[in-house]
Design an enzyme around this catalytic site. Structure first.
Site, PDB file in Angstrom:
ATOM      1  N   ASP A  74       1.044 -14.241 -23.543  1.00 53.44           N
ATOM      2  CA  ASP A  74       0.079 -14.778 -22.905  1.00 53.44           C
ATOM      3  C   ASP A  74       0.379 -16.238 -22.005  1.00 53.44           C
ATOM      4  OD1 ASP A  74      -2.206 -14.261 -21.124  1.00 53.44           O
ATOM      5  OD2 ASP A  74      -3.588 -15.045 -22.976  1.00 53.44           O
ATOM      6  N   ARG A 104      -0.385 -19.023 -15.728  1.00 55.96           N
ATOM      7  CA  ARG A 104      -0.486 -20.469 -15.742  1.00 55.96           C
ATOM      8  C   ARG A 104       0.749 -21.331 -15.783  1.00 55.96           C
ATOM      9  NH1 ARG A 104      -4.454 -19.806 -20.597  1.00 55.96           N
ATOM     10  NH2 ARG A 104      -3.627 -17.731 -20.651  1.00 55.96           N
ATOM     11  N   HIS A 144       6.010 -14.295 -14.651  1.00 55.17           N
ATOM     12  CA  HIS A 144       6.298 -12.970 -15.450  1.00 55.17           C
ATOM     13  C   HIS A 144       7.920 -12.638 -15.796  1.00 55.17           C
ATOM     14  CE1 HIS A 144       2.107 -11.931 -15.571  1.00 55.17           C
ATOM     15  NE2 HIS A 144       2.334 -11.579 -14.278  1.00 55.17           N
ATOM     16  N   ASN A 160      -4.519  -4.776 -17.508  1.00 56.88           N
ATOM     17  CA  ASN A 160      -3.596  -5.606 -16.600  1.00 56.88           C
ATOM     18  C   ASN A 160      -3.137  -4.554 -15.442  1.00 56.88           C
ATOM     19  OD1 ASN A 160      -1.574  -6.776 -19.424  1.00 56.88           O
ATOM     20  ND2 ASN A 160      -3.257  -7.789 -18.178  1.00 56.88           N
ATOM     21  N   ARG A 200      -5.010  -5.490 -12.095  1.00 63.49           N
ATOM     22  CA  ARG A 200      -4.833  -6.540 -11.490  1.00 63.49           C
ATOM     23  C   ARG A 200      -4.182  -6.301  -9.769  1.00 63.49           C
ATOM     24  NH1 ARG A 200      -1.480 -10.854 -15.552  1.00 63.49           N
ATOM     25  NH2 ARG A 200      -3.331 -11.124 -17.045  1.00 63.49           N
ATOM     26  N   SER A 214      -7.793  -8.946 -27.401  1.00 60.35           N
ATOM     27  CA  SER A 214      -7.642  -8.260 -26.261  1.00 60.35           C
ATOM     28  C   SER A 214      -7.379  -6.886 -26.465  1.00 60.35           C
ATOM     29  CB  SER A 214      -6.823  -8.852 -25.160  1.00 60.35           C
ATOM     30  OG  SER A 214      -7.350 -10.151 -24.907  1.00 60.35           O
TER      31      SER A 214
HETATM   32  C1  FPP Z   1       0.557 -12.135 -19.823  1.00 62.33           C
HETATM   33  O1  FPP Z   1       0.316 -13.621 -18.966  1.00 62.33           O
HETATM   34  C2  FPP Z   1       1.649 -11.325 -19.573  1.00 62.33           C
HETATM   35  C3  FPP Z   1       1.261 -10.269 -18.857  1.00 62.33           C
HETATM   36  C4  FPP Z   1       0.046  -9.624 -18.724  1.00 62.33           C
HETATM   37  C5  FPP Z   1       2.735  -9.306 -18.760  1.00 62.33           C
HETATM   38  C6  FPP Z   1       3.761  -9.705 -19.621  1.00 62.33           C
HETATM   39  C7  FPP Z   1       4.802  -8.589 -19.226  1.00 62.33           C
HETATM   40  C8  FPP Z   1       6.162  -8.795 -19.047  1.00 62.33           C
HETATM   41  C9  FPP Z   1       6.671 -10.230 -19.289  1.00 62.33           C
HETATM   42  C10 FPP Z   1       7.121  -7.798 -18.394  1.00 62.33           C
HETATM   43  C11 FPP Z   1       7.989  -7.406 -19.477  1.00 62.33           C
HETATM   44  C12 FPP Z   1       7.946  -5.829 -19.659  1.00 62.33           C
HETATM   45  C13 FPP Z   1       8.453  -4.904 -20.607  1.00 62.33           C
HETATM   46  C14 FPP Z   1       8.396  -3.516 -20.434  1.00 62.33           C
HETATM   47  C15 FPP Z   1       9.140  -5.681 -21.735  1.00 62.33           C
HETATM   48  P1  FPP Z   1      -0.596 -13.552 -18.040  1.00 62.33           P
HETATM   49  O2  FPP Z   1      -0.104 -12.827 -16.538  1.00 62.33           O
HETATM   50  O3  FPP Z   1      -2.149 -13.098 -18.641  1.00 62.33           O
HETATM   51  O4  FPP Z   1      -0.996 -14.834 -17.487  1.00 62.33           O
HETATM   52  P2  FPP Z   1      -2.152 -16.006 -17.370  1.00 62.33           P
HETATM   53  O5  FPP Z   1      -3.036 -15.682 -19.003  1.00 62.33           O
HETATM   54  O6  FPP Z   1      -1.568 -17.393 -17.356  1.00 62.33           O
HETATM   55  O7  FPP Z   1      -3.071 -15.596 -16.166  1.00 62.33           O
HETATM   56 MG    MG Z   2      -3.609 -13.972 -19.912  1.00 61.78          MG
END
Ligand code: FPP
Ligand code: MG
Length: 265
Positions: free
Chosen positions: A44, A48, A61, A92, A95, A222
């Site tokens: 996570d 940010r 990502h 997700n 989004r 979550s």
């Molecule tokens: C959380 O950060 C991350 C995600 C929702 C996606 C993570 C997925 C990948 C990195 C792709 C990898 C794929 C595979 C199949 C291994 P966030 O978007 O919630 O960030 P935030 O909390 O800062 O908004």
């Molecule tokens: Mg997040």
């Protein structure tokens, strides 16, 4: 007289040396303790992290994906046999389309890379995707099928990728399957207990996670592995996923080992 540039370089070298020394010490200490059999990772903070650096959030990502590859290496070096990664929840998928497309594209690349990955085949990692895969587009499902197929003979390590995943959805899916089996006469109602029910979950073949780690300062599951985490330890850390360091992972495991020792006596 030393220039500021030289001073910075020496300082950087010392910080790096101290970091390496600490990492080695921590690593030895962790390897002498009980290694968790199964670790869950809730990655996570990608967006940010990117925003704070003035980058496009979807770039977060991409960095998150690169970090995941690095973290998996660390997990395997430490000797963790099963890792489950929360790559994409069912929420997700709601989004903005642009972000979902970017995430799905990354996931497709990840599964396609598995087939050619020297690391995956050398370490004999069995890959599985957990979730409501029918919600994903065909090309991703095909990449998943091929990745699972090319690693299905392996048993040294397991990597589960929770994708289009929700813990409640998983429990509902298990309940539906078990009801269908009762109707077909394959199982008696009286035979349904925690052990038999767990066999209907996506993680039927895995031990429950000993430790679940979440980055970015958020302290909740979550919906991740709801049934399986009933007795898991949780470790929440403030760093955003893309900036996770090996010492952060080692500290999480060391804390888990200390808690185990304390509660076991
Ligand atoms: C959380 O950060 C991350 C995600 C929702 C996606 C993570 C997925 C990948 C990195 C792709 C990898 C794929 C595979 C199949 C291994 P966030 O978007 O919630 O960030 P935030 O909390 O800062 O908004
Ligand atoms: Mg997040």
């Amino acid at each position: 007289m030393k220039t500021p540039g030289a001073f910075q370089a020496i300082r950087g070298w010392i910080v790096n040396w101290v970091y390496r020394y600490y990492e080695k010490k921590l690593s030895n200490s962790v390897k002498n303790g009980q290694i968790p059999r199964h670790v869950g990772l809730i990655l996570d903070g990608n967006r940010r992290w990117a925003r704070e650096l003035g980058l496009d959030p979807t770039l977060g990502h991409q960095y998150g994906f690169e970090k995941l590859k690095e973290v998996l290496q660390w997990c395997w070096e430490i000797g963790i046999k099963t890792v489950t990664v929360y790559a994409l929840s069912t929420e997700n998928l709601n989004r903005p389309k642009e972000e979902v497309d970017a995430l799905i594209g990354l996931a497709e690349k990840a599964f396609n890379d598995v087939i050619e990955s020297k690391e995956i085949h050398e370490r004999k990692v069995r890959i599985r995707a957990l979730g409501r895969l029918h919600l994903l587009k065909e090309s991703l499902r095909e990449a998943i099928r091929r990745a699972e197929e090319s690693t299905k003979g392996y048993s040294d390590r397991r990597l589960n990728v929770a994708i289009a995943y929700g813990g409640r959805a998983e429990i509902l899916d298990a309940a539906r399957k078990i009801i269908a089996d009762v109707i077909n006469g394959d199982i008696e109602v009286g035979e349904i207990n925690e052990e038999t029910f767990a066999k209907y979950l996506y993680t039927a073949e895995d031990p429950d996670p000993d430790l679940i780690i979440r980055t970015s300062g958020e302290e909740r599951l979550s919906g991740f592995l709801l049934w399986q985490s009933a007795y898991s330890e949780f470790y929440f850390m403030d760093v955003y996923w893309p900036e996770l360091r090996k010492i952060d992972l080692l500290r999480a495991i060391r804390t888990n080992q200390r808690r185990q020792r304390r509660f076991g006596t």
